[in-house]
Design a protein around this motif. Structure first.
Motif, PDB file in Angstrom:
ATOM      1  N   GLN A 236       0.829  -1.210   0.000  1.00 32.66           N
ATOM      2  CA  GLN A 236       0.000   0.000   0.000  1.00 32.66           C
ATOM      3  C   GLN A 236       0.861   1.256   0.000  1.00 32.66           C
ATOM      4  O   GLN A 236       0.626   2.189  -0.775  1.00 32.66           O
ATOM      5  N   GLN A 237       1.862   1.288   0.866  1.00 34.23           N
ATOM      6  CA  GLN A 237       2.719   2.472   0.967  1.00 34.23           C
ATOM      7  C   GLN A 237       3.533   2.682  -0.306  1.00 34.23           C
ATOM      8  O   GLN A 237       3.705   3.815  -0.770  1.00 34.23           O
ATOM      9  N   THR A 238       4.014   1.587  -0.892  1.00 33.83           N
ATOM     10  CA  THR A 238       4.791   1.689  -2.126  1.00 33.83           C
ATOM     11  C   THR A 238       3.922   2.163  -3.278  1.00 33.83           C
ATOM     12  O   THR A 238       4.313   3.033  -4.063  1.00 33.83           O
ATOM     13  N   SER A 239       2.730   1.608  -3.377  1.00 25.60           N
ATOM     14  CA  SER A 239       1.798   2.014  -4.430  1.00 25.60           C
ATOM     15  C   SER A 239       1.441   3.494  -4.304  1.00 25.60           C
ATOM     16  O   SER A 239       1.441   4.234  -5.299  1.00 25.60           O
ATOM     17  N   GLN A 240       1.145   3.930  -3.095  1.00 25.80           N
ATOM     18  CA  GLN A 240       0.808   5.334  -2.878  1.00 25.80           C
ATOM     19  C   GLN A 240       1.958   6.256  -3.246  1.00 25.80           C
ATOM     20  O   GLN A 240       1.760   7.303  -3.884  1.00 25.80           O
ATOM     21  N   LYS A 241       3.174   5.861  -2.888  1.00 25.44           N
ATOM     22  CA  LYS A 241       4.360   6.669  -3.193  1.00 25.44           C
ATOM     23  C   LYS A 241       4.563   6.772  -4.708  1.00 25.44           C
ATOM     24  O   LYS A 241       4.832   7.855  -5.233  1.00 25.44           O
ATOM     25  N   LEU A 242       4.418   5.648  -5.400  1.00 28.80           N
ATOM     26  CA  LEU A 242       4.613   5.646  -6.850  1.00 28.80           C
ATOM     27  C   LEU A 242       3.531   6.451  -7.567  1.00 28.80           C
ATOM     28  O   LEU A 242       3.808   7.177  -8.528  1.00 28.80           O
ATOM     29  N   GLN A 243       2.299   6.326  -7.102  1.00 23.84           N
ATOM     30  CA  GLN A 243       1.217   7.087  -7.718  1.00 23.84           C
ATOM     31  C   GLN A 243       1.398   8.586  -7.499  1.00 23.84           C
ATOM     32  O   GLN A 243       1.152   9.394  -8.407  1.00 23.84           O
ATOM     33  N   LYS A 244       1.839   8.958  -6.306  1.00 22.50           N
ATOM     34  CA  LYS A 244       2.068  10.381  -6.009  1.00 22.50           C
ATOM     35  C   LYS A 244       3.169  10.929  -6.908  1.00 22.50           C
ATOM     36  O   LYS A 244       3.053  12.047  -7.452  1.00 22.50           O
ATOM     37  N   ALA A 245       4.244  10.163  -7.071  1.00 31.57           N
ATOM     38  CA  ALA A 245       5.358  10.615  -7.902  1.00 31.57           C
ATOM     39  C   ALA A 245       4.935  10.763  -9.358  1.00 31.57           C
ATOM     40  O   ALA A 245       5.356  11.695 -10.051  1.00 31.57           O
ATOM     41  N   TYR A 246       4.081   9.868  -9.829  1.00 33.89           N
ATOM     42  CA  TYR A 246       3.652   9.894 -11.227  1.00 33.89           C
ATOM     43  C   TYR A 246       2.756  11.097 -11.518  1.00 33.89           C
ATOM     44  O   TYR A 246       2.753  11.625 -12.633  1.00 33.89           O
TER      45      TYR A 246
END
Length: 421
Positions: A236-246
Motif C-alpha cells: 500500500q505504501q509503495t503504491s501510494q508513493k509511486l502514484q504520487k510521484a507519477y
C-alpha cells in the motif's frame, strides 16, 4: 517417486469474509515468522534501470514452476511414454532457452518453485542450472519463491539470498527501507519510459513482487500460507508513493501508471471464474481447481483499493493457465513450465508473455502506457502461440474507487456468510 500436492491434500477453500478475516489475521500476525533486518542485503544490480525500448514496448516472460533438481539425472513427470527414457531437467533448460530466443523479453520473471528442493542434491547447484539460460542471455531477470524452493539444503532466507547474489538478477531480499516484513523476496521495480523522451525519468509501469509463503504451521487453519498484513502495508505504501510521484512533476499525469503483481500461490479469488468468464483452461482435478490458502487475507481487496495493479500473475497450479477479470483486475496463471513438475501427459508445458505498449504523444514521441497484452506459448513442435488477449487498455479507463472495493467485500459477505451462520 515425487508426489504432486494433489495426492497429499484436498483443495476445498473456506473463504471468510471481511471482518472475520481481519480478526483472524490480527490474532495470527503476532505468531507469524517475520523478517527483521539487522543488516541490509541489497543487490547492487537492483539499481539498474529498466525502461521501454525504442519501439515503445516492454515485454515480460513469466516462467512458473520449473521444479529443477539435478539436471540430466532428474527425470520428467507426466509425459508421454515415448518421452520417458530421454526427458529430464534438461528439457526445462531447453524450453527456457527457446522462449528467450523467440520472445526476446526485456525482463524474465520466475514465479516460484524454481527448484524442487526435496529432490535436489544441492540447492545452490540446482539454482545455478535452473537460472543459467537467463544469466547467459544477459537479460535482466527476477525471482520470487514458491512452496518447494526451501525444501533442500538451504532454508527459505538462504535461497533468496543466494538468488540475490546471482549475475544479472534484479531480485531483492526485501525492501531496504522497511525494518520488519514477513517473508523473503518482497520488492518492486520501476520501468521508465523511452530514453530521450519526456517520460524517461518517470516510472510508467510498476512491478510488484511478493513472497506468498509456503505452508502454514497449523494445517487445521490452512495448508498453504498467505500474504501477511506487513506485506500488504508495504505494498500500500509503495503504491501510494509511486502514484504520487507519477502525478507530480516533471510531466505530472492525471491518472496512475499501471502496475503488475507477481507471486506464487494464487489468491482465493481465483476460484471466482468458470469457463464462461476466463481465457485459458482450468484442469486441476481437485475441489474447485484452485490451491490457495484457506484464509482469505484480504489482499485482493487491498489491490482493488490501491487502484494501480491491472493484473496478477501466479503459478503453483500447473494445470491451470487461465486469465479472468474480477473487479477490474486480471487474475492470471502462467501454466506449468518445468518437466520435473507434475503435469498431464500430452498437455504441453507452457509459458506466459506480457507486453506493455506505449502511446504516441501529439508531438509524435513515445508517451505513457497505452495497453497491456498477453499470450502463452506451448513447448510443442510448432512452438504454438495461444490465448492472446488484452488485459488492460488506457482507453477503457483504469481508476477503481473504494466504492468498488466495498462492493467486492459485500459480494464476499453475501456468498460466504453462511459458513459462519
Amino acid at each position: 517417486m515425487v508426489l504432486s500436492k494433489r495426492s497429499v491434500f484436498g483443495t476445498n477453500i473456506e473463504m471468510g469474509f471481511g471482518f472475520m478475516v481481519l480478526v483472524l489475521v490480527a490474532l495470527l500476525f503476532s505468531f507469524s515468522p517475520i523478517c527483521v533486518f539487522g543488516e541490509k542485503h541489497e543487490n547492487p544490480q537492483s539499481q539498474k534501470k529498466l525502461r521501454f525500448d525504442k519501439n515503445g514496448e516492454f515485454k515480460i516472460l513469466q516462467v512458473a514452476d520449473m521444479h529443477y533438481a539435478n539436471g540430466k539425472s532428474t527425470l520428467c513427470l507426466n509425459v508421454l511414454p515415448s518421452q520417458n527414457g530421454s526427458c529430464s531437467d534438461l528439457n526445462t533448460t531447453s524450453f527456457v532457452q527457446r522462449m528467450i530466443l523467440a520472445e526476446k523479453p526485456n525482463l524474465i520473471v520466475f514465479t516460484g518453485d524454481n527448484i524442487f528442493g526435496a529432490d535436489s542434491s544441492n540447492s545452490a547447484k540446482s539454482m545455478d542450472a535452473a537460472f543459467a539460460p537467463a544469466i547467459a542471455s544477459n537479460i535482466p531477470w527476477v525471482a520470487v519463491l514458491g512452496n518447494h524452493d526451501q525444501e533442500g539444503s538451504l532454508h527459505r532466507e538462504g535461497v533468496m539470498k543466494y538468488i540475490v547474489g546471482m549475475k544479472n538478477t534484479l531480485s531483492q531480499l526485501n525492501p531496504s527501507d522497511v525494518h520488519t516484513i514477513d517473508g523473503f523476496g518482497n520488492y518492486n521495480l520501476e520501468v521508465g519510459g523511452v530514453e530521450g523522451t519526456d517520460f524517461e525519468n518517470k516510472s510508467v509501469l510498476n512491478l510488484y513482487f511478493i513472497d506468498s509463503g509456503d505452508y502454514y504451521k497449523d494445517p487445521s487453519i490452512s495448508f498453504y500460507d498467505w500474504i501477511k498484513p506487513s506485506q500488504q502495508l508495504w505494498f500500500q505504501q509503495t503504491s501510494q508513493k509511486l502514484q504520487k510521484a507519477y502525478k507530480s512533476g516533471p510531466m505530472p499525469q492525471k491518472n496512475s501508471a499501471p502496475g503488475l503483481a507477481y507471486f506464487h500461490i494464487p489468491l482465493p479469488e481465483y476460484a471466482s471464474f468458470d469457463k464462461s468468464n476466463f481465457t485459458g483452461v482450468k484442469l486441476e482435478p481437485d475441489g474447485n481447481g484452485i490451491s490457495s490458502a484457506k484464509v482469505n487475507s484480504g489482499f485482493f481487496a487491498t489491490l482493488v483499493q490501491a487502484g494501480d495493479v491491472k493484473a496478477v500473475f501466479t503459478g503453483h497450479d500447473h494445470l491451470n493457465d487461465f486469465c479472468g477479470k474480477l473487479t477490474g483486475i486480471n487474475l492470471c496463471y502462467a501454466g506449468g513450465f518445468g518437466y520435473h513438475a507434475y503435469g498431464k501427459a500430452g498437455w504441453s508445458r507452457r509459458s506466459r508473455v506480457v507486453v506493455a505498449r506505449l502511446e504516441k504523444t501529439p508531438e509524435g514521441a513515445w508517451g505513457d502506457v497505452k495497453s497491456i497484452n498477453t499470450w502463452k506459448r506451448l513447448d510443442d513442435q510448432n512452438f504454438t502461440q495461444i490465448d492472446g488477449q488484452v488485459l488492460w487498455s488506457k482507453s477503457f479507463g483504469s481508476k477503481i474507487s473504494w466504492n468498488t472495493c466495498s462492493n467486492l467485500l459485500a459480494f464476499l459477505l453475501l456468498n460466504y456468510v453462511t459458513k459462519f451462520s
